[in-house]
Motif scaffolding. Structure first.
Motif, PDB file in Angstrom:
ATOM      1  N   PHE A   1      -3.534  -5.636   0.476  1.00  0.00           N
ATOM      2  CA  PHE A   1      -3.894  -4.263   0.834  1.00  0.00           C
ATOM      3  C   PHE A   1      -3.767  -3.337  -0.376  1.00  0.00           C
ATOM      4  CE2 PHE A   1      -2.788  -0.115   2.867  1.00  0.00           C
ATOM      5  CZ  PHE A   1      -4.024   0.088   3.477  1.00  0.00           C
ATOM      6  N   PHE A   2      -2.660  -3.498  -1.124  1.00  0.00           N
ATOM      7  CA  PHE A   2      -2.427  -2.702  -2.334  1.00  0.00           C
ATOM      8  C   PHE A   2      -3.555  -2.962  -3.345  1.00  0.00           C
ATOM      9  CE2 PHE A   2      -0.649  -1.795  -6.481  1.00  0.00           C
ATOM     10  CZ  PHE A   2       0.172  -0.689  -6.293  1.00  0.00           C
ATOM     11  N   SER A   3      -3.908  -4.241  -3.509  1.00  0.00           N
ATOM     12  CA  SER A   3      -4.930  -4.608  -4.507  1.00  0.00           C
ATOM     13  C   SER A   3      -6.286  -3.999  -4.166  1.00  0.00           C
ATOM     14  CB  SER A   3      -5.084  -6.126  -4.581  1.00  0.00           C
ATOM     15  OG  SER A   3      -3.862  -6.716  -4.839  1.00  0.00           O
TER      16      SER A   3
ATOM     17  N   LEU B   1       0.979 -13.503  -7.870  1.00  0.00           N
ATOM     18  CA  LEU B   1       0.635 -12.478  -6.883  1.00  0.00           C
ATOM     19  C   LEU B   1       0.219 -11.148  -7.509  1.00  0.00           C
ATOM     20  CD1 LEU B   1       3.065 -12.485  -3.813  1.00  0.00           C
ATOM     21  CD2 LEU B   1       0.619 -12.898  -3.857  1.00  0.00           C
ATOM     22  N   ASN B   2       0.783 -10.804  -8.672  1.00  0.00           N
ATOM     23  CA  ASN B   2       0.509  -9.447  -9.180  1.00  0.00           C
ATOM     24  C   ASN B   2      -0.194  -9.392 -10.536  1.00  0.00           C
ATOM     25  OD1 ASN B   2       2.511 -10.091 -10.987  1.00  0.00           O
ATOM     26  ND2 ASN B   2       3.832  -8.347 -10.519  1.00  0.00           N
ATOM     27  N   PHE B   3      -0.538 -10.538 -11.127  1.00  0.00           N
ATOM     28  CA  PHE B   3      -1.140 -10.499 -12.471  1.00  0.00           C
ATOM     29  C   PHE B   3      -2.484  -9.746 -12.473  1.00  0.00           C
ATOM     30  CE2 PHE B   3      -3.837 -12.480 -15.817  1.00  0.00           C
ATOM     31  CZ  PHE B   3      -3.168 -11.967 -16.913  1.00  0.00           C
ATOM     32  N   HIS B   4      -3.263  -9.899 -11.382  1.00  0.00           N
ATOM     33  CA  HIS B   4      -4.564  -9.209 -11.349  1.00  0.00           C
ATOM     34  C   HIS B   4      -4.391  -7.687 -11.347  1.00  0.00           C
ATOM     35  CE1 HIS B   4      -3.301  -9.579  -7.161  1.00  0.00           C
ATOM     36  NE2 HIS B   4      -4.101  -8.567  -6.876  1.00  0.00           N
ATOM     37  N   ILE B   5      -3.224  -7.224 -10.876  1.00  0.00           N
ATOM     38  CA  ILE B   5      -2.968  -5.776 -10.886  1.00  0.00           C
ATOM     39  C   ILE B   5      -2.444  -5.343 -12.259  1.00  0.00           C
ATOM     40  CG2 ILE B   5      -1.631  -3.895  -9.839  1.00  0.00           C
ATOM     41  CD1 ILE B   5      -1.513  -5.624  -7.280  1.00  0.00           C
ATOM     42  N   THR B   6      -1.452  -6.082 -12.781  1.00  0.00           N
ATOM     43  CA  THR B   6      -0.870  -5.666 -14.067  1.00  0.00           C
ATOM     44  C   THR B   6      -1.889  -5.770 -15.213  1.00  0.00           C
ATOM     45  OG1 THR B   6       0.034  -7.876 -14.321  1.00  0.00           O
ATOM     46  CG2 THR B   6       1.543  -6.212 -13.520  1.00  0.00           C
ATOM     47  N   SER B   7      -2.736  -6.801 -15.161  1.00  0.00           N
ATOM     48  CA  SER B   7      -3.709  -6.935 -16.259  1.00  0.00           C
ATOM     49  C   SER B   7      -4.757  -5.822 -16.191  1.00  0.00           C
ATOM     50  CB  SER B   7      -4.378  -8.302 -16.241  1.00  0.00           C
ATOM     51  OG  SER B   7      -5.112  -8.463 -15.065  1.00  0.00           O
TER      52      SER B   7
ATOM     53  N   LEU C   1       5.665  -3.989  -6.329  1.00  0.00           N
ATOM     54  CA  LEU C   1       4.412  -3.248  -6.521  1.00  0.00           C
ATOM     55  C   LEU C   1       4.714  -1.891  -7.159  1.00  0.00           C
ATOM     56  CD1 LEU C   1       2.763  -4.014  -3.067  1.00  0.00           C
ATOM     57  CD2 LEU C   1       2.021  -4.916  -5.271  1.00  0.00           C
ATOM     58  N   TYR C   2       3.726  -1.367  -7.894  1.00  0.00           N
ATOM     59  CA  TYR C   2       3.913  -0.086  -8.590  1.00  0.00           C
ATOM     60  C   TYR C   2       4.302   1.020  -7.613  1.00  0.00           C
ATOM     61  CZ  TYR C   2       1.783  -1.962 -12.820  1.00  0.00           C
ATOM     62  OH  TYR C   2       1.518  -2.695 -13.937  1.00  0.00           O
ATOM     63  N   PHE C   3       5.307   1.791  -8.007  1.00  0.00           N
ATOM     64  CA  PHE C   3       5.790   2.962  -7.252  1.00  0.00           C
ATOM     65  C   PHE C   3       6.246   2.634  -5.828  1.00  0.00           C
ATOM     66  CE2 PHE C   3       2.641   4.912 -10.269  1.00  0.00           C
ATOM     67  CZ  PHE C   3       3.602   5.411 -11.132  1.00  0.00           C
ATOM     68  N   LYS C   4       6.634   1.376  -5.600  1.00  0.00           N
ATOM     69  CA  LYS C   4       7.161   1.001  -4.282  1.00  0.00           C
ATOM     70  C   LYS C   4       8.465   0.235  -4.483  1.00  0.00           C
ATOM     71  CE  LYS C   4       4.216   0.144  -0.833  1.00  0.00           C
ATOM     72  NZ  LYS C   4       3.055   0.034   0.025  1.00  0.00           N
ATOM     73  N   GLU C   5       9.407   0.518  -3.612  1.00  0.00           N
ATOM     74  CA  GLU C   5      10.710  -0.146  -3.708  1.00  0.00           C
ATOM     75  C   GLU C   5      10.648  -1.524  -3.061  1.00  0.00           C
ATOM     76  OE1 GLU C   5      13.736   0.953  -4.978  1.00  0.00           O
ATOM     77  OE2 GLU C   5      12.678   2.648  -5.864  1.00  0.00           O
ATOM     78  N   GLY C   6      11.359  -2.473  -3.599  1.00  0.00           N
ATOM     79  CA  GLY C   6      11.506  -3.781  -2.971  1.00  0.00           C
ATOM     80  C   GLY C   6      10.395  -4.759  -3.288  1.00  0.00           C
TER      81      GLY C   6
END
Lengths: 260, 275
Positions: free
Chosen positions: B157-159, B55-61, B143-148
């Motif tokens: 939406f974040f992406s 779910l988050n690799f495209h953001i972290t990379s 997600l970055y700067f979000k809790e939980g």
């Protein structure tokens, strides 16, 4: 050979970029001193978790982390690719090849000049750091270094500092054969510049010892002099560097005539 | 006329092998990110932001490579498209055909924007594919700067917001390099000035952090000052924007983009070039 070297020296120092790079490397220690010591008041340095106080004797070796990053990943790829690729790319090297010298001698001459020039930059950095240390840092007669039990006096400390800078030089010179190969393979300055950076960063992802040597060069130097470093890693690094030097010399000798 | 100019610029872009190498490099960049991700996953918990999943690799990379590899690609694109053609005099051949220099600049800018968009999209597709094949599949992700932990709709939406600002930051950086490419006489000069600019940004960030050392790092005033550094925008601002904390990074990028694009336009359309 001496004439080739003198001619290379003349060409390198006639370039504005060499003077600018020299100026940047000379100003960088001053900038580091201003930010780290004057602004943020840092009065210690840490090696492998051990904290040491800064003083006039150890100052030149303690401010090399940021310098290492700037030089290894920006200044040297730029300096070397400007000297090797841009002359090939612009076609200006044709004029040099017309002279009655062996091709490999021209490259070796270039390497000698580039290494000597960078050595003088590094020496300049050492002298500026030494000067800053003596002018602004607490004066001591003896100081200690990582994993060295006895306290070193001014003379021994200078020897330690010079050994440290020699290790830094050896690591930094490894950029030269990479740029030489890329210059021959791709000709374009931009490719040899970014290609060398990409290779170094790629290598850091693949090999942890290489990551340490390139990214934490000062820590590696402390460990080598302190006797805690696994020397086999450095030996492999030097052997690979020499191998790339050899391959680039062979490629240069074979291909330079056809690509300029 | 403009359409043919645009197509001509587009073809010229793809004719250069280095540009294709840059796009191939995205695959390598993703593989390097994957190696780093697999290493981090060994020690990270699934609720940690550093834990990489499908779910988050495209953001972290992208977070990892935006400041380094993507900026390098933009510098390469700009040097080849602006510096080489403008400074080596290749454009003189083009102007023998009576083409408007203004229209050419607009066509070049559009092609550049389109190709940077393509780079980002290729990165997104490759990273999604790699993540689906190699990384653990999860239904929620931090997600970055979000809790939980967040579900797929929140991640999408974040992406979108993250990729939008990342793309815009590259366009802004591109406009700065365009200006330097037109003004500088040698490739080494452009490279040196570009990296010098990046370095100055780092000094600026250090200075701001020193100036506001008693403030929390996410204080609006600190973020406002940091937003003037595009390095900070790429390193953290994009995530601040995507998490909905502040829009100041978008405004600062628009501000920088307009300034440098105008400067590049004025420099490029300078009539002296044709004399």
């Amino acid at each position: 050979m001496l004439r080739i070297i003198l001619s290379e020296f003349g060409r390198i120092f006639s370039k504005k970029s060499t003077k600018i790079i020299f100026l940047i490397t000379a100003l960088f220690p001053v900038l580091i001193f201003y930010f780290f010591q004057q602004r943020w008041g840092t009065d210690y340095y840490i090696v492998n978790g051990v904290k040491y106080s800064l003083n006039n004797l150890n100052y030149p070796v303690t401010q090399m982390l940021e310098y290492n990053f700037l030089v290894l990943f920006i200044i040297l790829p730029l300096f070397f690719s400007e000297s090797l690729s841009s002359e090939i790319d612009s076609g200006g090297y044709k004029m040099i090849l017309l002279r009655p010298f062996k091709k490999w001698k021209l490259l070796v001459g270039k390497w000698i000049v580039l290494v000597l020039t960078y050595m003088s930059m590094l020496l300049c950095v050492f002298l500026i750091n030494f000067l800053i240390g003596n002018l602004f840092l607490p004066h001591v007669e003896f100081t200690s270094y990582y994993n060295i039990n006895e306290k070193l006096n001014l003379f021994d400390s200078m020897i330690y500092n010079l050994k440290f800078y020699l290790i830094i030089l050896m690591v930094h010179v490894a950029v030269l054969p990479i740029i030489s190969i890329l210059s021959i393979a791709f000709k374009k300055t931009i490719l040899s510049f970014f290609g060398s950076i990409a290779l170094m960063i790629g290598g850091m992802y693949i090999s942890l010892p290489l990551q340490n040597i390139l990214f934490n060069t000062p820590d590696v130097a402390y460990s080598i002099i302190g006797g805690t470093y696994e020397l086999i890693n450095m030996l492999i690094f030097i052997l690979v560097t020499l191998l790339i030097f050899g391959v680039s010399l062979w490629m240069w000798n074979k291909r330079i005539g056809s690509i300029v | 006329m403009f359409r043919s100019l645009f197509i001509y610029e587009f073809e010229k872009f793809w004719f250069k092998k280095i540009n294709i190498v840059c796009l191939i490099a995205i695959l390598i960049v993703n593989l390097l990110s994957l190696k780093f991700a697999l290493q981090s996953n060994k020690t990270a918990d699934m609720t940690d932001i550093v834990f990489n999943s499908s779910l988050n690799f495209h953001i972290t990379s992208l977070q990892e490579m935006l400041l380094t590899a993507f900026n390098a690609i933009v510098i390469t694109f700009c040097i080849l498209s602006f510096h080489e053609e403008y400074r080596k005099g290749y454009l003189r051949m083009t102007f023998m055909r009576g083409i408007s220099i203004r229209k050419l600049y607009i066509a070049k800018s559009l092609v550049m924007s389109l190709n940077i968009l393509l780079t980002i999209i290729i990165h997104l597709i490759i990273s999604l594919l790699i993540a689906l094949i190699v990384l653990p599949k999860t239904s929620t992700s931090p997600l970055y700067f979000k809790e939980g932990l967040y579900g797929i709709s929140d991640v999408v939406f974040f992406s979108i917001k993250y990729y939008f600002l990342a793309y815009f930051s590259l366009l802004t950086f591109g406009s700065i390099i365009e200006f330097l490419s037109i003004k500088s006489r040698s490739i080494a000069g452009v490279l040196g000035l570009s990296l010098g600019f990046v370095f100055l940004n780092f000094i600026y960030i250090s200075y701001v952090s020193f100036l506001f050392k008693n403030y929390p790092v996410s204080d609006p005033l600190v973020l406002k000052y940091n937003s003037l550094s595009f390095v900070f925008v790429q390193a953290k601002g994009v995530a601040y924007f995507a998490s909905g904390i502040t829009d100041v990074f978008l405004y600062s990028l628009i501000f920088m983009y307009l300034i440098f694009k105008s400067l590049s336009y004025l420099a490029f359309t300078n009539k002296n070039y044709l004399e």
